[in-house]
Design a protein around this motif. Sequence first.
Motif, short mmCIF file in Angstrom:
data_model
loop_
_atom_site.label_atom_id
_atom_site.label_comp_id
_atom_site.label_asym_id
_atom_site.label_seq_id
_atom_site.Cartn_x
_atom_site.Cartn_y
_atom_site.Cartn_z
N LEU A 168 26.40 -7.92 13.54
CA LEU A 168 25.00 -8.35 13.63
C LEU A 168 24.19 -7.91 12.41
N THR A 169 24.51 -6.73 11.89
CA THR A 169 23.81 -6.25 10.70
C THR A 169 24.09 -7.20 9.53
N GLU A 170 25.35 -7.54 9.36
CA GLU A 170 25.75 -8.45 8.29
C GLU A 170 25.11 -9.83 8.48
N ALA A 171 25.13 -10.32 9.71
CA ALA A 171 24.56 -11.65 10.00
C ALA A 171 23.05 -11.65 9.74
N THR A 172 22.38 -10.57 10.10
CA THR A 172 20.92 -10.49 9.94
C THR A 172 20.54 -10.50 8.46
N ILE A 173 21.30 -9.77 7.66
CA ILE A 173 21.05 -9.77 6.20
C ILE A 173 21.18 -11.19 5.65
N ALA A 174 22.27 -11.86 6.02
CA ALA A 174 22.51 -13.21 5.50
C ALA A 174 21.43 -14.19 5.97
N TYR A 175 21.05 -14.08 7.24
CA TYR A 175 20.07 -14.99 7.85
C TYR A 175 18.68 -14.80 7.21
N LEU A 176 18.25 -13.55 7.07
CA LEU A 176 16.93 -13.29 6.49
C LEU A 176 16.90 -13.66 5.01
N SER A 177 18.01 -13.43 4.34
CA SER A 177 18.10 -13.79 2.94
C SER A 177 17.93 -15.31 2.77
N MET A 178 18.55 -16.09 3.64
CA MET A 178 18.41 -17.55 3.58
C MET A 178 16.96 -17.97 3.89
N GLN A 179 16.32 -17.28 4.82
CA GLN A 179 14.91 -17.61 5.12
C GLN A 179 14.03 -17.34 3.89
N ILE A 180 14.31 -16.24 3.20
CA ILE A 180 13.53 -15.91 2.00
C ILE A 180 13.77 -16.96 0.92
N GLU A 181 15.02 -17.34 0.74
CA GLU A 181 15.32 -18.36 -0.27
C GLU A 181 14.65 -19.69 0.07
N ALA A 182 14.48 -19.97 1.37
CA ALA A 182 13.83 -21.22 1.79
C ALA A 182 12.30 -21.14 1.69
N GLY A 183 11.74 -19.93 1.52
CA GLY A 183 10.29 -19.85 1.32
C GLY A 183 9.55 -18.82 2.16
N PRO B 226 20.60 0.78 11.06
CA PRO B 226 20.81 -0.66 10.78
C PRO B 226 19.61 -1.29 10.07
N THR B 227 18.39 -0.88 10.46
CA THR B 227 17.20 -1.42 9.81
C THR B 227 17.19 -1.03 8.33
N LYS B 228 17.53 0.23 8.06
CA LYS B 228 17.60 0.71 6.68
C LYS B 228 18.62 -0.09 5.85
N LYS B 229 19.76 -0.35 6.46
CA LYS B 229 20.82 -1.10 5.78
C LYS B 229 20.37 -2.53 5.47
N ILE B 230 19.74 -3.15 6.44
CA ILE B 230 19.26 -4.53 6.25
C ILE B 230 18.21 -4.56 5.13
N ILE B 231 17.29 -3.61 5.18
CA ILE B 231 16.22 -3.58 4.17
C ILE B 231 16.79 -3.31 2.77
N ALA B 232 17.73 -2.38 2.67
CA ALA B 232 18.32 -2.08 1.36
C ALA B 232 18.99 -3.33 0.78
N ALA B 233 19.72 -4.05 1.61
CA ALA B 233 20.42 -5.25 1.12
C ALA B 233 19.42 -6.33 0.71
N LEU B 234 18.36 -6.50 1.50
CA LEU B 234 17.37 -7.53 1.17
C LEU B 234 16.58 -7.15 -0.08
N LYS B 235 16.24 -5.88 -0.21
CA LYS B 235 15.49 -5.42 -1.38
C LYS B 235 16.32 -5.58 -2.66
N ALA B 236 17.63 -5.38 -2.55
CA ALA B 236 18.50 -5.54 -3.72
C ALA B 236 18.50 -6.99 -4.19
N LYS B 237 18.46 -7.91 -3.24
CA LYS B 237 18.52 -9.34 -3.55
C LYS B 237 17.15 -9.96 -3.83
N HIS B 238 16.15 -9.47 -3.11
CA HIS B 238 14.79 -10.07 -3.19
C HIS B 238 13.78 -8.94 -3.33
N PRO B 239 13.74 -8.30 -4.51
CA PRO B 239 12.96 -7.06 -4.67
C PRO B 239 11.47 -7.18 -4.35
#
Length: 344
Positions: free
Chosen positions: A183-198, A224-237
Amino acid sequence: MTDRKKLLRALDGETQKVPPIWMMRQAGRYLPEYRATRAQAGDFLSLCYNSELAAEVTLQPIRRYGFDAAILFADILLIPDALGADLWFVTGEGPRLSTITDMAGFNALKPADAMHDHLAPVYETVRILSRELPSETALIGFAGAPWTVATYMIAGRGTPDQGPAHKLMTEAPEVFDALMDRLTEATIAYLSMQIEAGAETVKIFDSWAGSLKGEAFTKYALEPTKKIIAALKAKHPGVPIIAFPREAGDGYIGFAKATGADCVALDNSVSAAWAAEHVQVDGCVQGNLASSHMVTGGQALIDETREIVQAFANGPHIFNLGHGITPDADPENVQLMIDTVRAQ
Ligand code: CP3
């Protein structure tokens, strides 16, 4: 004056005389126009996967009230659906899912990178919204936090005490941990796609964080929240993130620093005065009017709204409810809340 949207300025850490305002479940059954569009879509899930209609219900409360932000219309249970769990909604009762109780059940789930075809309509909703929203309105994407989503996937429904998930955590930790990781991995991917979409900011809903105590809170809500945020911040600072560890109580203290969240959303079990002292010292907070005021209205709504705005007046604040607005709310009370906030 700046062109940067009011909600994003609060997330940057700016103190504003009049805080930005939006409302959890602002597109929902208390609005007649929502009920009409939902009937047109057929049912709740069909509405979530119909990009045009999902965008339409997202826009309805913006047109009616001029909120400072729109939240994507979708649901936290679309991830389990996309991972291959069965999901349906029983009218008047809530969600039902197939249950995960052992490794065989976990192994039947799809990998996180296989869910995007299923979720493509959600990304399309985000793209439509980023074109159609007024230029001053921020667009919020969201997902459930792994723990909260896991509680539904394990029990197959909402549960008052999240008992089945706590039981799996102690009796079959390897299954529970595997599910949390997926779920952590899926959430990172899902939120990342939402950010890329706008999506301009994303919110992580951990609605059942309050039933995790002590070490379990650290391990299954905070980490898990920390992990998700770190991954998103790395991709979408530049993209700010709102965390909502609902009913965390003392767990709200230091949560933003520990996870890297730009804002902590508060439920109404904590007082605004307490939260200003212990949570807002670290940055932006969101909340936290009891949603019952949207049913009862009157002077109590006005008094409590003013008290919250004043308690948070010396730091960055986004006005919101402490939880979602309920179907029995009166749309006029929402207007009264907005007028009270904006009259500051
Ligand atoms: O806030 C918004 O307006 C955005 C859309 C949104 C929905 N659900 C739409 C919805 C968001 C952000 C959510 C989050 C969500 N979904 C959470 C976390 C926040 C919270 O409320 O604690 C949870 C736990 C869910 C799972 C879920 N979805 C439940 C338990 C239910 C049934 C309860 C209910 O209110 O009926 C839903 C259904 C749901 N999700 C509705 C809406 C507007 C009502 C469905 C309908 O129209 O019949």
